[in-house]
Scaffold this active site. Structure first.
Site, PDB file in Angstrom:
ATOM      1  N   ILE A   1      83.482  23.759  41.592  1.00 56.33           N
ATOM      2  CA  ILE A   1      83.957  25.124  41.312  1.00 56.33           C
ATOM      3  C   ILE A   1      83.792  26.033  42.535  1.00 56.33           C
ATOM      4  O   ILE A   1      84.591  26.952  42.739  1.00 56.33           O
ATOM      5  CB  ILE A   1      83.270  25.726  40.059  1.00 56.33           C
TER       6      ILE A   1
ATOM      7  N   SER B   1      73.246  24.233  49.981  1.00 55.87           N
ATOM      8  CA  SER B   1      73.692  23.051  49.257  1.00 55.87           C
ATOM      9  C   SER B   1      73.058  21.848  49.933  1.00 55.87           C
ATOM     10  O   SER B   1      72.894  21.840  51.154  1.00 55.87           O
ATOM     11  CB  SER B   1      75.226  22.958  49.311  1.00 55.87           C
ATOM     12  N   ARG B   2      72.707  20.846  49.129  1.00 59.18           N
ATOM     13  CA  ARG B   2      72.046  19.682  49.714  1.00 59.18           C
ATOM     14  C   ARG B   2      73.024  18.870  50.550  1.00 59.18           C
ATOM     15  O   ARG B   2      72.622  18.211  51.500  1.00 59.18           O
ATOM     16  CB  ARG B   2      71.423  18.823  48.616  1.00 59.18           C
TER      17      ARG B   2
ATOM     18  N   LYS C   1      78.971  30.402  34.630  1.00 57.89           N
ATOM     19  CA  LYS C   1      78.775  30.118  33.213  1.00 57.89           C
ATOM     20  C   LYS C   1      78.462  28.629  33.039  1.00 57.89           C
ATOM     21  O   LYS C   1      78.913  27.844  33.860  1.00 57.89           O
ATOM     22  CB  LYS C   1      79.995  30.523  32.385  1.00 57.89           C
TER      23      LYS C   1
HETATM   24  P1  NAP Z   1      79.308  20.164  40.437  1.00 59.46           P
HETATM   25  O1  NAP Z   1      80.423  20.077  41.416  1.00 59.46           O
HETATM   26  O2  NAP Z   1      78.842  18.898  39.808  1.00 59.46           O
HETATM   27  O3  NAP Z   1      78.014  20.851  41.045  1.00 59.46           O
HETATM   28  C1  NAP Z   1      78.037  21.915  41.952  1.00 59.46           C
HETATM   29  C2  NAP Z   1      77.014  21.675  43.055  1.00 59.46           C
HETATM   30  O4  NAP Z   1      75.705  21.953  42.566  1.00 59.46           O
HETATM   31  C3  NAP Z   1      76.941  20.253  43.522  1.00 59.46           C
HETATM   32  O5  NAP Z   1      77.937  19.983  44.470  1.00 59.46           O
HETATM   33  C4  NAP Z   1      75.535  20.138  44.084  1.00 59.46           C
HETATM   34  O6  NAP Z   1      75.576  20.438  45.448  1.00 59.46           O
HETATM   35  C5  NAP Z   1      74.771  21.197  43.319  1.00 59.46           C
HETATM   36  N1  NAP Z   1      73.816  20.539  42.425  1.00 59.46           N
HETATM   37  C6  NAP Z   1      74.100  19.702  41.406  1.00 59.46           C
HETATM   38  N2  NAP Z   1      72.976  19.297  40.803  1.00 59.46           N
HETATM   39  C7  NAP Z   1      71.956  19.879  41.461  1.00 59.46           C
HETATM   40  C8  NAP Z   1      70.551  19.840  41.320  1.00 59.46           C
HETATM   41  N3  NAP Z   1      69.968  19.130  40.354  1.00 59.46           N
HETATM   42  N4  NAP Z   1      69.807  20.581  42.158  1.00 59.46           N
HETATM   43  C9  NAP Z   1      70.388  21.319  43.113  1.00 59.46           C
HETATM   44  N5  NAP Z   1      71.729  21.377  43.305  1.00 59.46           N
HETATM   45  C10 NAP Z   1      72.494  20.665  42.487  1.00 59.46           C
HETATM   46  O7  NAP Z   1      79.651  21.175  39.260  1.00 59.46           O
HETATM   47  P2  NAP Z   1      80.835  22.241  39.085  1.00 59.46           P
HETATM   48  O8  NAP Z   1      81.956  21.616  38.346  1.00 59.46           O
HETATM   49  O9  NAP Z   1      81.118  22.930  40.367  1.00 59.46           O
HETATM   50  O10 NAP Z   1      80.129  23.227  38.034  1.00 59.46           O
HETATM   51  C11 NAP Z   1      79.091  24.098  38.406  1.00 59.46           C
HETATM   52  C12 NAP Z   1      79.047  25.227  37.410  1.00 59.46           C
HETATM   53  O11 NAP Z   1      80.325  25.893  37.414  1.00 59.46           O
HETATM   54  C13 NAP Z   1      78.823  24.756  35.969  1.00 59.46           C
HETATM   55  O12 NAP Z   1      77.957  25.639  35.293  1.00 59.46           O
HETATM   56  C14 NAP Z   1      80.217  24.783  35.350  1.00 59.46           C
HETATM   57  O13 NAP Z   1      80.179  25.053  33.954  1.00 59.46           O
HETATM   58  C15 NAP Z   1      80.849  25.925  36.103  1.00 59.46           C
HETATM   59  N6  NAP Z   1      82.313  25.830  36.133  1.00 59.46           N
HETATM   60  C16 NAP Z   1      82.924  24.645  36.450  1.00 59.46           C
HETATM   61  C17 NAP Z   1      84.316  24.547  36.405  1.00 59.46           C
HETATM   62  C18 NAP Z   1      85.059  23.257  36.732  1.00 59.46           C
HETATM   63  O14 NAP Z   1      86.297  23.223  36.577  1.00 59.46           O
HETATM   64  N7  NAP Z   1      84.401  22.192  37.181  1.00 59.46           N
HETATM   65  C19 NAP Z   1      85.082  25.678  36.064  1.00 59.46           C
HETATM   66  C20 NAP Z   1      84.430  26.879  35.813  1.00 59.46           C
HETATM   67  C21 NAP Z   1      83.052  26.950  35.858  1.00 59.46           C
HETATM   68  P3  NAP Z   1      74.572  19.682  46.450  1.00 59.46           P
HETATM   69  O15 NAP Z   1      74.386  18.268  45.952  1.00 59.46           O
HETATM   70  O16 NAP Z   1      75.249  19.752  47.777  1.00 59.46           O
HETATM   71  O17 NAP Z   1      73.298  20.457  46.400  1.00 59.46           O
END
Ligand code: NAP
Length: 306
Positions: free
Chosen positions: A14, A36-37, A90
């Site tokens: 996101i 970010s890691r 969110k």
């Molecule tokens: P994601 O790509 O899986 O995670 C975002 C980043 O968070 C990862 O690239 C990772 O970066 C970091 N992360 C993940 N687990 C972690 C941990 N345990 N400790 C520290 N950093 C961690 O997820 P996403 O889809 O972007 O979603 C993130 C949020 O945005 C959620 O709450 C989701 O509901 C919301 N959202 C998502 C979407 C969608 O379409 N995907 C749409 C609207 C809102 P590093 O590994 O580089 O640290």
């Protein structure tokens, strides 16, 4: 006024899809650092841990957290303790109590906490709320069905404790519902389908007071369905495409049947809140999710693999 500096944390799906472009176009904010890691943004100073960033960059006044909900609290707490304004993706956290704790900390620190709900910003949500304000609602139904493999490719955290499963998208529908209804509803019953190899539901059917029902499913392939249909004593109203298209009496009335950018408006709202010295934290969508997890009947279904 000069743009304020922001650090974006969690450079994942996101952040790349929405936050980085929204910040690049924002008159209010400049992306000054990332935490970010593994992820980085070209031309932006990159940190791998929040404590180092907060110590190194006292000039950055706001931290925007695009991490999944479970790890988010520790980052939010560190940023607030360092006196920075904080914006939360969110769902705002893994539990209701931790968001209450963040709100209390933000108040003590005199900084802004904004728990965003991007779907509330969709084009037709405010007009739908205005149309419903003086109507008598007889029933409403939410259909929120999408393909988890498309929207969360390989993201196992959505099926881990605190990942919320199908409520991760479903909470977007609930954020719209709680915004547009003239009076609140409460959950009466729920059925939750858990894949036998996972910790969170892949589908959920909810029944609320006021003849409001919801059908969330992550197993739909092809185009998603993000609809809220409301019947009133003065005829039907529907919000389609995640709140972007409004239909009145079965006819398109406003908006378009397409997903529109919501994130520029979220960052504009954050700038307004900071300027006004206020926070905005509405947990009503998440209360319904917590209630569904508390009250819901658990059904075991087929294993799910990405
Ligand atoms: P994601 O790509 O899986 O995670 C975002 C980043 O968070 C990862 O690239 C990772 O970066 C970091 N992360 C993940 N687990 C972690 C941990 N345990 N400790 C520290 N950093 C961690 O997820 P996403 O889809 O972007 O979603 C993130 C949020 O945005 C959620 O709450 C989701 O509901 C919301 N959202 C998502 C979407 C969608 O379409 N995907 C749409 C609207 C809102 P590093 O590994 O580089 O640290």
């Amino acid at each position: 006024m000069a743009a304020m500096k922001v650090a974006l944390v969690g450079i994942g799906k996101i952040a790349v899809d929405q936050h980085v472009p929204a910040l690049a176009a924002s008159p209010d904010w400049t992306l000054a650092a990332t935490v970010s890691r593994s992820g980085t943004v070209d031309g932006v100073e990159a940190f791998t841990d929040i404590a180092t960033m907060l110590a190194a960059r006292p000039d950055i006044g706001m931290v925007s957290l695009a991490l999944p909900p479970v790890p988010r609290f520790a980052y939010a707490e560190a940023a607030l303790r360092a006196g920075r304004h904080v914006m939360l993706e969110k769902p705002p956290g893994a539990t209701l109590a931790e968001i209450h704790a963040l709100q209390a900390l933000a108040d003590r620190q005199g900084v802004t906490l904004y728990a965003t709900w991007h779907s509330r910003i969709a084009h037709a949500v405010a007009p739908a709320k205005a149309w419903l304000a003086d109507k008598t609602i007889t029933r409403a139904h939410i259909t929120w069905r999408e393909d988890v493999r498309k929207w969360h490719p390989g993201q196992d955290w959505v099926f881990e404790p605190g990942g919320m499963g199908v409520f991760d998208p479903g909470i977007n529908a609930l954020s719209i519902l709680t915004e547009i209804l003239p009076a609140p509803v409460h959950l009466r019953s729920a059925e939750l389908e858990f894949p036998e190899n996972r910790q969170t539901p892949i589908a959920a059917r909810l029944a609320f007071s006021g003849h409001v029902t919801a059908d969330f499913d992550w197993r739909q392939t092809g185009p998603q369905t993000w609809d809220i249909e409301v019947e009133t004593t003065e005829g039907p109203m529907a919000l389609r495409m995640g709140g972007n298209l409004l239909e009145i009496g079965g006819q398109p009335s406003l908006g378009a049947n397409t997903i529109m950018d919501e994130y520029p408006a979220l960052y504009a709202r954050m700038a307004e809140l900071v300027a006004a010295g206020r926070s905005e934290v509405d947990l009503s969508p998440m209360i319904h999710v917590a209630d569904a997890m508390t009250l819901g009947k658990r059904i075991t279904t087929d294993a799910f693999h990405f």
